[in-house]
Design a protein around this motif. Structure first.
Motif, mmCIF file in Angstrom:
data_model
loop_
_atom_site.group_PDB
_atom_site.id
_atom_site.type_symbol
_atom_site.label_atom_id
_atom_site.label_comp_id
_atom_site.label_asym_id
_atom_site.label_seq_id
_atom_site.Cartn_x
_atom_site.Cartn_y
_atom_site.Cartn_z
ATOM 1 N N ASN A 1 3.849 8.003 -4.186
ATOM 2 C CA ASN A 1 3.582 8.781 -5.589
ATOM 3 C C ASN A 1 2.664 10.501 -4.873
ATOM 4 N N ARG A 2 2.126 10.312 -4.039
ATOM 5 C CA ARG A 2 1.530 11.597 -3.438
ATOM 6 C C ARG A 2 2.760 12.541 -3.300
ATOM 7 N N GLY B 1 0.705 -1.383 0.102
ATOM 8 C CA GLY B 1 -0.277 -0.046 0.087
ATOM 9 C C GLY B 1 0.740 1.343 0.066
ATOM 10 N N TRP C 1 2.599 2.551 -1.790
ATOM 11 C CA TRP C 1 2.933 3.543 -3.521
ATOM 12 C C TRP C 1 2.230 4.578 -3.310
ATOM 13 N N ARG C 2 0.717 4.514 -2.704
ATOM 14 C CA ARG C 2 -0.017 5.756 -2.696
ATOM 15 C C ARG C 2 0.628 6.844 -2.147
#
Length: 116
Positions: A108-109, A102, A104-105
């Motif tokens: 990337n943000r 999880g 990666w969210r």
């Protein structure tokens, strides 16, 4: 403030988490908080703060230099820090798997924030 030295307490490279750094500690789903060792605010909160710092500013430093790191290395540093804080094998694996699935969210943000 927190200085976390990579690979050993007297390692050359470190992560500097300044006083006042804003962290959510462990982004662990609330239903798992009751499991031993998986509270986002418990024993491993320093490891979580180091990891959050690396997601926001993915740089490790030494006395003479700094180098950018990727998400994989940031997650490996979290795994190492949990080991240093004496997380048992199962908790280390659950925490690491969670950020691999999880994280990666958040990664990337923060990268989009850098571009803006």
């Amino acid at each position: 403030p927190c200085l976390y030295y990579l690979r050993s307490p007297d390692g050359e490279e470190f992560v500097d988490v300044p006083a006042g750094f804003v962290t959510d500690f462990g982004s662990i789903p609330r239903p798992l908080w009751g499991l031993p060792g998986l509270s986002p605010f418990g024993t491993f909160r320093r490891a979580y703060a180091v990891h959050d710092k690396l997601y926001q500013a993915p740089v490790v430093r030494s006395a003479t230099s700094a180098r950018a790191i990727g998400r994989d290395e940031a997650d490996q540093i979290l795994l190492e820090a949990c080991d240093v804080l004496k997380a048992n094998w199962l908790n280390r694996r659950l925490i690491y798997r969670g950020v691999r699935l999880g994280g990666w969210r958040a990664w990337n943000r923060w990268r989009r924030t850098e571009e803006a």
